[in-house]
Scaffold this active site. Structure first.
Site: not given
Length: 484
Positions: A360, A139
């Site tokens: 992202d 992440d």
């Protein structure tokens, strides 16, 4: 205001850990490693809740779950952006100059999470001494690396599952006292709690997520082992980790924890990148791939022969720091459809004018500020309207259709144009996506303006992405992402 347990409130960048599983975190100066450059790779596995039934495509109910997560994650990005705009700026010069070059590189397996039933990619790492394997969500929006852990028990109750760290059995596990400056000040923005029964008690945290999920545990230092392609095993000692003893939430259950890759002082990226030339990269396999198809998360200069490129490598500026910190921003000039630049207002792409764009790994779909979405949808609508529109209540996806006879060659190509001349052209399947058996949707979401736009991991698939933090630039090129 979002509240946490322990009587405090979340301020600064505490929002970032909330983003992890709702569709997925300030930056500080970093000192060069004495060992210089190098490289490592960690294998990526796609963890995606677009699980499929046979060969028919993703399950409809899981598509809805991904949508819910992405929307909730975005709400946190927006609410936190306003707080970050007034935050003090960290030293940029040190960030740009502190890295050393090197020829070694480090890698680890990374796969799509479809078979895990989550919306991110998953990477394998080894933690502790002796080392033990864990599958963690990769992440780029998270500061902290944490995994399932049993600190208060010599043995797991009810048996022992592979993905649980047992501190009592690791000779390198070291807790952080709750009375320390590190706990009370340095880790405040990582959900450290104020309670301190006795000065030597471990520094505790309590993560609370928007969907009701949470993770509770203690901070510690631990060794993470990696395999260097050039010289064998290497140990990253005294890495800050979270030892999570209590975990609740559907999205948190299929994997062992999170690998924090944010642009942050305490992330895994900060330590690994500065030891391997100041860069990391990943090549995302198709988001519907099974876990037996993997690529790698790499730190250092990765040989292109590992995943042959299908086009030239292009480079564009990384927008780092306020107000997008600790996410990875990009500087967009405009978007084209079918070769025609659309008339999107320039403010949409300007972080200091209410807009901006981040790339992202923890968001699945691509979210666009409303002025951009309206023009893009209008340019694509004619080619999509030839197919029968269906209503499967997949809000906020605004256009879904019967995919019978679908021909992607008839769909105009989308192009993202960066200010320095680079152009990213994703495959059609990355923005006209499979939503259920026999159903495709325009895989772009409209978000309110002003607001940040997000390039999600589905749009990124089948491309190599290189984050060069030492030089502040992002490289990308099309690739099959088939590891050789």
């Amino acid at each position: 205001m979002i509240h946490r347990s322990g009587g405090g409130t979340m301020t600064g960048n505490k929002w970032l850990l909330l983003l992890l599983f709702i569709g997925s975190q300030a930056r500080a100066s970093l000192l060069p490693s004495a060992s210089g450059g190098g490289s490592m790779e960690l294998g990526l596995v796609r963890g995606h809740s677009w699980s499929v039934e046979g060969d028919g495509g993703p399950k409809l109910e899981l598509t809805r779950e991904v949508l819910r997560h992405d929307v909730n994650r975005y709400k946190m990005i927006i609410s936190a952006k306003h707080r970050r705009e007034s935050a003090p700026m960290t030293r940029r010069k040190a960030w740009e100059e502190d890295y050393l070059n090197g020829n070694a590189w480090m890698e680890a397996p990374m796969t799509a999470g479809r078979d895990y039933g989550i919306g991110e990619y998953v990477v394998q790492v080894k933690v502790g001494t002796p080392p033990k394997k864990f599958w963690l969500i990769a992440d780029t929006g998270s500061d902290l690396t944490w995994m399932r852990c049993l600190y208060d028990h010599q043995q797991p109750r009810g048996g022992h599952r592979p993905g649980v760290l047992l501190p009592a059995k690791s000779s390198t596990f070291a807790t952080i006292p709750c009375s320390s400056h590190t706990c009370k000040v340095d880790l405040m923005n990582l959900f450290s709690l104020s309670r301190c029964p006795i000065p030597s008690s471990p520094c505790a945290y309590d993560f609370r997520y928007m969907d009701g999920s949470f993770a509770k545990g203690i901070f510690a230092y631990e060794t993470i082992s990696v395999d260097l392609t050039s010289s064998g095993p290497k140990k990253l000692e005294r890495m800050l980790i979270g030892c999570s003893e209590i975990i609740k939430g559907q999205t948190l259950q299929p994997v062992d924890g999170v690998l924090g890759l944010a642009n942050s002082e305490y992330s895994f990226t900060a330590r690994a990148a500065r030891e391997f030339g100041g860069k990391f990269s990943y090549c995302l396999v198709d988001h519907l791939s099974h876990k037996n198809l993997s690529n790698h998360l790499t730190f250092g200069s990765r040989p292109q022969s590992r995943s042959p490129l299908l086009g030239d490598m292009q480079y564009t500026k990384l927008v780092l720091g306020r107000p997008l910190n600790p996410l990875y921003g990009v500087d967009i000039l405009g978007i084209s459809v079918g070769g025609t630049i659309l008339g999107i207002p320039v403010q949409v792409w300007a972080p200091n004018s209410g807009g901006g764009t981040v790339i992202d790994s923890g968001t699945s779909l691509t979210l666009l500020a409303a002025p951009a979405y309206r023009l893009i949808f209008g340019a694509l609508e004619a080619s999509l309207s030839r197919y029968k529109k269906v209503d499967e209540k997949l809000s906020p996806l605004k256009y879904c259709f019967d995919s019978t006879g679908f021909n992607e060659s008839l769909i105009p190509r989308l192009g993202i144009h960066f200010k320095d001349g680079a152009v990213f052209e994703p495959q059609v399947k990355s923005y006209v996506i499979d939503a259920a058996p026999g159903i495709k949707c325009l895989g772009l979401l409209s978000v309110s303006w002003p607001g940040v736009s997000v390039i999600g991991n589905i749009l990124q698939q089948n491309h190599l992405w290189e984050f060069n933090l030492a030089k502040g630039k992002l490289g990308f090129a099309p690739s099959s992402c088939i590891y050789i």
